[in-house]
Structure formats: structure tokens, C-alpha cells
Design an enzyme around this catalytic site. Structure first.
Site, PDB file in Angstrom:
ATOM      1  N   SER A 119      34.172  49.762  45.929  1.00  0.00           N
ATOM      2  CA  SER A 119      34.258  48.481  46.684  1.00  0.00           C
ATOM      3  C   SER A 119      35.779  48.172  46.904  1.00  0.00           C
ATOM      4  O   SER A 119      36.139  47.145  47.521  1.00  0.00           O
ATOM      5  CB  SER A 119      33.665  47.456  46.003  1.00  0.00           C
ATOM      6  OG  SER A 119      34.377  46.768  44.645  1.00  0.00           O
ATOM      7  N   LYS A 156      38.071  42.732  42.035  1.00  0.00           N
ATOM      8  CA  LYS A 156      38.004  42.200  43.344  1.00  0.00           C
ATOM      9  C   LYS A 156      39.094  41.528  43.646  1.00  0.00           C
ATOM     10  O   LYS A 156      39.848  41.337  42.706  1.00  0.00           O
ATOM     11  CB  LYS A 156      36.776  41.180  43.697  1.00  0.00           C
ATOM     12  CG  LYS A 156      35.450  41.917  43.487  1.00  0.00           C
ATOM     13  CD  LYS A 156      34.885  42.768  44.565  1.00  0.00           C
ATOM     14  CE  LYS A 156      33.574  43.480  44.468  1.00  0.00           C
ATOM     15  NZ  LYS A 156      33.531  44.409  43.276  1.00  0.00           N
TER      16      LYS A 156
END
Lengths: 201, 201
Positions: A119, A156
Site C-alpha cells: 500500500s 500510511k
DNA sequence: TATTATACTGTATATAATCACAGTAATCAA
DNA sequence: TTGATTACTGTGATTATATACAGTATAATA
């Protein structure tokens, strides 16, 4: 392992700096000289106290027989999979330890976390990379954060943060943002990413 | 710095392993005991010889006063810009040294090279990353190689190699491949990329 | 209030450790 | 064949070092 007093911490720091600069531990006399004690016995007694608190071991009879038991000396823990529930740094999560080598990274590394998934490939973080995590750096918009959402740990970019909404951005166009309402769901910031290690093999 | 004899190398290795396992250098008696000498003086004389060859320094009068002068103890050199002409590892190219911390990477790192430009972003190598270079690993098609073409040092993926053509691939669609005829132009493979360090700051 | 921990000085001693001196023996280069 | 280097044994003096014992003083803890 209780805390050290200021004086004891000074002595522990002296041992560390001696090891780092000279490659060997100091003698009692060295310690006394550096800290201005008039008796080497002052150093001896401090060492005993520090040993009692678990930060060092003393080898009986051996000259300079001082061994560090500190986290730094043990090396920085590498966290692979995080077992559901407990804290990240729980013993069972520690895959191995790697020697602390400062000078490599400008920020302190509290632990390394092995990256799962893709990701974050658009900022050059790949699966199986080890990211260096600092627990105390302030969390800022734009920085790469390690967050725990419920029982899951994720890496993230912090896109925005307010009292009723946290937005975490995946750096991969195939993923969508994660939006959390901290008033409803639990989100804990475990730290920020300050470094990266990759092993090509 | 001349080479060590086998026996001297054994003693140097023993000093290293003592430092690594026990955190302090051995005494002459320790060395004699481990290697089976009946006199600690045998160790003393070996140490003198090793010092004379430059691999260690001996602190006069200090117990366990043995200091390593080896490349490992000095740390792994970090190469920033490579001055035109000379060898990569020339003294003037060494930006700093960072402590060797094995366990981090599975291959030996001979030096770190600071990445200039963005020609390898598609495999997650960014500007200012430090890539760990191994000089001795075999060069294979598909591996990321450090090559010197004329006076320039570059990092690319080795796409193909034959006696009259070497193709180096930039991992960034905005760049085109580099094709070299080694019969005409000089190309030297300096090593392969076996690791990566990135500092977020 | 007694006890324990902290933070030392001061003296002394056993032993840990360096290191000098005196040898032996083998190998290798000049 | 002389000298240098390597690779040790053996002895012992000197000093470096750990560490016990005896104190003093202060602050925190039970």
C-alpha cells in the site's frame, strides 16, 4: 528494572561513551577520575547499585568486567507480525534484534517493523522492507505514521486529522483512503516512520 | 599494512569475537588459554606483531588495552560524490563511516553509495538513499549493478550482457536504456546492490 | 523511629594483568 | 651463514585493578 538515579545514569552513560570511544569498558579508577571521585570505591558502589537494578552485569575478578544489559546493547527489536491484542513491542512479536548503529539515521529508532503488503509503494516502501519507527516524534500531517486501528497495525501517510475525523492515505492508487472517526473507533498512533532498511537477496 | 600470518589472523579473530560476545577485549592470559599457549607471553608477542602490522593498537599499561584498527571497526564508508578518475573507495570520496551492523543485511556491505537522481524509482530506490554495495557478488542479469562507464558511476539493472553489448536498464519510464559496447567503451562493474538505507527527516 | 538507599572519602590488600628478560626451534630471505 | 621473522615456553617483577572494610552524611521509606 527500577529507574536509575541521576548519578547512576551519569555513570552508565560514561560506560557507554567509554565503550564507544575507546572500545573497552572503564575501570573503577577511570570512572572516579572522570567524575571527580577521590576514591575508586565510589565508582565500585555505584556499579553495584546499577547492577542491582539490572542495567549492567559485573564480571567478578575480571578487569573492566562491565557488561551492558541495556536495550541499546541488546539491539533494536524487529517486529514481524503483530499478535492481535497486545502491545507491538511485546516479547512474542520480536522476530530478532539488530545492533543499534547510530550515524545511520538521524532520528532514534525504537523498533523496526516489517512491511506487509504494497500500500505504500508510491513512496518507495515495499513489502518486507523494515521501517524504522520512532515512538516519540510528533505526529504531523504529511508524515508516514504507524497506526493501530482496533487490532490491526498499519503504515500510511497522515492526510488530515481533526477531533472527529482522521484520514490515512495509502500511497498506491489501487487503494483508497482510510477514514476513521476517533470518537467512534479506536485509533492509536504508535509512531512515525523515520527510516527504511531493505535487503536485496 | 602487510598481511597477517594465519596464526596472527586467528588471534585477531579471537579479539573480535571476544569483543562481540563479551563486550570487552581479551587479556593475554585469555588468548593463551583459548589458543592453548602455555605462556601468556606468546599472546603478548603476537599482539606486538599484529600492532606492528597496523591492525590493532595496544594501550600501554592498560588492562585489556587492545583497540581494533580494522575496516570493520572503523565502520563502513559512505560514498557521496565520486571524484572523477580515481577509485570509488578513495579517501576523498568517503563522506563518513557508519558502524558495521551485521544481522541487518544478509550480504556483506563493502560500502554505501548515495544515490543521485531518480532513474531507479520504479524499484523503490530514491534520490539520497544509501545503497549497500557488495564488491564480490557475481554480476547477474536482472540484478541491480553499480557500474562505472568512463568516469561516471551509475546504478542500473543489468538487462543483458554479451561480449559486444551490455544493456543497462533505468527503472524509470522517463529514462532510456544505456547500451555499451565493452570492446569500444570502458565499462567496469563495481559491485551489486544488496541493501538500501533511507533516512526520513 | 529504625531502616534502607544514595553518595561519597580513605585505606588496604589480594590478585589480575602487563610486560620485560631469557631461552628454544623452525623457516625464509639476503 | 647471518640475520630477521614466526612461534612459542618459562619466570618473575611491576603495576593496574577489583574489591573488602571502616567510616561520614543526607534523604527517603516503612
Amino acid at each position: 528494572m527500577k529507574g536509575l538515579t541521576d548519578r547512576q545514569q551519569e555513570i552508565l552513560d560514561l560506560i557507554k561513551s567509554n565503550l564507544e570511544n575507546n572500545g573497552l569498558p572503564p575501570t573503577r579508577a577511570d570512572i572516579a577520575r572522570t567524575l571527580g571521585f577521590k576514591s575508586p570505591n565510589a565508582a565500585e558502589q555505584h556499579l553495584r547499585a546499577i547492577e542491582k537494578k539490572g542495567f549492567i552485569s559485573i564480571l567478578a575478578g575480571a578487569s573492566r568486567g562491565i557488561i551492558l544489559n541495556t536495550e541499546e546493547a541488546l539491539g533494536i527489536p524487529v517486529i514481524g507480525l503483530v499478535a492481535a491484542g497486545g502491545p507491538i513491542l511485546a516479547q512474542e512479536n520480536i522476530e530478532k534484534r539488530i545492533p543499534q548503529a547510530h550515524n545511520i539515521l538521524s532520528n532514534k529508532i525504537d523498533y523496526y517493523l516489517r512491511v506487509k503488503g504494497d500500500s505504500m509503494v508510491d513512496v518507495g516502501i515495499y513489502e518486507n522492507d523494515l521501517i524504522g519507527v520512532n515512538k516519540k516524534n510528533p505526529i504531523k500531517v504529511g508524515s508516514i505514521v504507524i497506526a493501530r486501528i482496533g487490532e490491526e497495525v498499519t503504515v500510511k501517510t497522515l492526510e488530515s486529522i481533526s477531533s472527529n475525523q482522521v484520514v490515512l492515505k495509502a500511497e498506491n492508487s489501487e487503494y483508497s483512503n482510510i477514514e476513521i472517526n476517533p470518537e467512534k473507533d479506536e485509533i492509536v498512533f504508535e509512531g512515525t516512520c523515520v527510516g527504511l532498511l531493505r535487503d536485496f537477496s
